[in-house]
Design a protein around this motif. Structure first.
Motif, PDB file in Angstrom:
ATOM      1  N   ASP A  75      27.673 -54.902 102.559  1.00  0.00           N
ATOM      2  CA  ASP A  75      26.547 -54.493 101.801  1.00  0.00           C
ATOM      3  C   ASP A  75      26.452 -55.120 100.215  1.00  0.00           C
ATOM      4  N   ALA A  76      27.026 -56.090 100.242  1.00  0.00           N
ATOM      5  CA  ALA A  76      26.708 -56.692  98.865  1.00  0.00           C
ATOM      6  C   ALA A  76      25.130 -57.078  98.566  1.00  0.00           C
ATOM      7  N   ILE A  77      24.775 -56.963  97.393  1.00  0.00           N
ATOM      8  CA  ILE A  77      23.396 -57.482  97.027  1.00  0.00           C
ATOM      9  C   ILE A  77      23.251 -58.879  96.506  1.00  0.00           C
ATOM     10  N   ALA A  78      22.517 -59.540  97.120  1.00  0.00           N
ATOM     11  CA  ALA A  78      22.336 -61.060  96.422  1.00  0.00           C
ATOM     12  C   ALA A  78      21.334 -60.617  95.249  1.00  0.00           C
ATOM     13  N   ARG A  79      21.499 -61.612  93.992  1.00  0.00           N
ATOM     14  CA  ARG A  79      20.616 -61.240  93.087  1.00  0.00           C
ATOM     15  C   ARG A  79      20.398 -62.736  92.455  1.00  0.00           C
ATOM     16  N   ALA A  80      19.414 -62.872  91.713  1.00  0.00           N
ATOM     17  CA  ALA A  80      18.456 -64.162  91.174  1.00  0.00           C
ATOM     18  C   ALA A  80      19.436 -64.419  89.926  1.00  0.00           C
ATOM     19  N   VAL A  81      19.839 -65.659  89.969  1.00  0.00           N
ATOM     20  CA  VAL A  81      20.530 -66.066  88.801  1.00  0.00           C
ATOM     21  C   VAL A  81      20.016 -66.411  87.536  1.00  0.00           C
ATOM     22  N   PHE A  82      18.615 -66.489  87.643  1.00  0.00           N
ATOM     23  CA  PHE A  82      17.515 -66.793  86.528  1.00  0.00           C
ATOM     24  C   PHE A  82      16.336 -66.401  86.898  1.00  0.00           C
ATOM     25  N   SER A  83      15.400 -66.263  85.842  1.00  0.00           N
ATOM     26  CA  SER A  83      13.774 -65.569  86.063  1.00  0.00           C
ATOM     27  C   SER A  83      13.205 -66.779  86.552  1.00  0.00           C
ATOM     28  N   GLY A  84      12.498 -66.356  87.215  1.00  0.00           N
ATOM     29  CA  GLY A  84      11.213 -67.406  88.151  1.00  0.00           C
ATOM     30  C   GLY A  84      10.184 -66.702  89.004  1.00  0.00           C
ATOM     31  N   GLU A  85       9.967 -67.574  90.225  1.00  0.00           N
ATOM     32  CA  GLU A  85       9.023 -67.068  91.233  1.00  0.00           C
ATOM     33  C   GLU A  85       9.534 -67.276  92.428  1.00  0.00           C
ATOM     34  N   VAL A  86       9.456 -66.363  93.536  1.00  0.00           N
ATOM     35  CA  VAL A  86       9.851 -66.710  94.874  1.00  0.00           C
ATOM     36  C   VAL A  86       8.846 -67.757  95.227  1.00  0.00           C
ATOM     37  N   MET A  87       9.343 -68.861  95.606  1.00  0.00           N
ATOM     38  CA  MET A  87       8.447 -70.079  96.267  1.00  0.00           C
ATOM     39  C   MET A  87       8.515 -69.938  97.701  1.00  0.00           C
ATOM     40  N   GLU A  88       9.324 -69.453  98.296  1.00  0.00           N
ATOM     41  CA  GLU A  88       9.314 -69.450  99.763  1.00  0.00           C
ATOM     42  C   GLU A  88      10.590 -68.463 100.015  1.00  0.00           C
ATOM     43  N   ILE A  89      10.067 -67.895 101.346  1.00  0.00           N
ATOM     44  CA  ILE A  89      11.100 -67.117 102.172  1.00  0.00           C
ATOM     45  C   ILE A  89      11.133 -67.641 103.582  1.00  0.00           C
TER      46      ILE A  89
END
Length: 410
Positions: A321-335
């Motif tokens: 149940d660990a949550i992945a988190r963004a390491v820096f601000s930006g924009e989701v380019m693709e999933i």
């Protein structure tokens, strides 16, 4: 060189050395605490995961993680003990020097008091002044008596200061010796534990070698899966660069042949990339708690030197149940949905991209603006390894970078 100058130089050098050793001790203690925290994470994540069924290969690798951390702990603790020994010796030298100075000061002070007493018995201060031949001589005698009194006060203060310093150094010595004894005791326990872990690892490796061909096949299969995943990620990033350049060209901008592998960037994107670069080595981990079980680069397998591992990112083991988190601000380019990696989230930071693979229960979508440490989704269980793992990548344009260079203390 006079005795006083020699003493002054000695104390200056001793003080400077003492400060340098204190700073080094603080640095080593910080390293030791980091390693202790790493060992704690290894125990929680690699050895206490509920219902985890490990393969023999995983057991060997987990033990190797714990052994490496324990070896680092012993090395740093030894360095701490050695620096404490230097500090103790330096303090002992200072104490000897101060004792000598204190003895000299007390002798001078006693002689001065004795002389003053004899002077008072022979004639009073009033008679001393009245016997002056002129006003100027009387004035000079008054100044002399003031200076003499002031000098006596300074001598008394100097004696007190040196006595206090001796007490402080002595108190520090007691504490430093206790700390050194504690470190030596901890090191003995760590070495005993390390010896037991090495024996366990040797037994596991011996078992592996009995069926070397089978395990070599498993390792090669996992490497093929990793290579396939890396290629799909590389292809997607190159396609994203091509789209960005095409859009820029449509706006009338020139895209040279040399820049086809580079993102066409707006002024805002350039500013974001500059900010990302300035945070190199300071970025937060992509999970709050994790252990790197696969490092970036090319290296030989520890159980079978004939097998070479090639890793384009870092593999991080974490808790359920660990949550992945963004390491820096930006924009989701693709999933992207990839076999063996669940969902893969790409976040663009100017011409930098961070990639988070093997996620589920996503909390973001393509085009979302992302803040540092914003939740992206849940880290999934990796079928090949039987544990919760995420592969994390850092790219600059289409070039792969070592995530350990960017993430704080990875």
């Amino acid at each position: 060189m006079s005795k006083r100058i020699y003493i002054l130089l000695f104390l200056l050098i001793a003080t400077a050395t003492s400060f340098a050793q204190v700073d080094k001790q603080k640095e080593l203690e910080r390293k030791r605490q980091n390693i202790l925290n790493e060992i704690k994470q290894i125990e929680i994540i690699l050895f206490k995961t509920r219902g985890e069924k490990k393969s023999l290969l995983t057991e060997v690798n987990d033990l190797d993680q714990r052994i490496s951390a324990r070896e680092n702990l012993i090395r740093v603790t030894n360095q701490q003990a050695n620096y404490l020994s230097k500090t103790i010796n330096n303090n002992l030298a200072q104490m000897d020097q101060l004792r000598g100075e204190l003895t000299d000061l007390k002798e001078d002070y006693a002689a001065m008091i004795n002389k003053s007493y004899k002077s008072k018995s022979q004639q009073s201060r009033v008679l001393f002044l009245l016997s002056s031949e002129s006003f100027l001589q009387a004035y000079k005698r008054v100044q002399y008596m003031k200076q003499y009194t002031e000098y006596r006060k300074k001598q008394g203060v100097a004696i007190k200061e040196k006595s206090d310093k001796l007490k402080t150094i002595n108190t520090d010595l007691i504490a430093q010796r206790k700390q050194k004894d504690l470190l030596i005791s901890e090191n003995k326990k760590a070495k005993k534990t390390l010896e037991a872990e090495r024996k366990s690892q040797e037994a596991l490796v011996a078992t592996l070698k009995k069926d070397e061909g089978k395990f070599a096949t498993q390792i090669k299969k996992k490497q093929q899966e990793a290579n396939k995943l890396d290629k799909q990620i590389d292809d997607l990033i190159r396609a994203a660069i091509a789209r960005a350049n095409k859009a820029s060209k449509a706006k009338g901008n020139t895209v040279s042949k040399e820049s086809r592998e580079l993102f066409a960037m707006t002024p805002e994107a350039k500013a974001l990339a500059k900010s990302f670069t300035s945070n190199k080595g300071k970025l937060p981990w992509p999970v709050e708690q994790g252990v790197v079980v696969g490092r970036y680069g090319t290296y030989k397998d520890k159980t079978n030197p004939n097998i070479t591992h090639r890793n384009s990112g870092v593999i991080i083991a974490t808790q359920e149940d660990a949550i992945a988190r963004a390491v820096f601000s930006g924009e989701v380019m693709e999933i992207q949905q990839l076999k063996g990696a669940n969902r893969v989230v790409y976040i663009r930071h100017g011409n930098f991209i961070t990639v988070y693979s093997n996620l589920s229960n996503l909390k973001v979508k393509k085009g979302d603006k992302i803040d540092t440490k914003q939740s992206l989704g849940t880290v999934s269980k990796n079928a090949s390894y039987g544990r919760y793992m995420m592969k994390f990548y850092v790219y600059k344009d289409s070039g792969k970078l070592n995530p350990a260079d960017w993430i704080f203390r990875m």
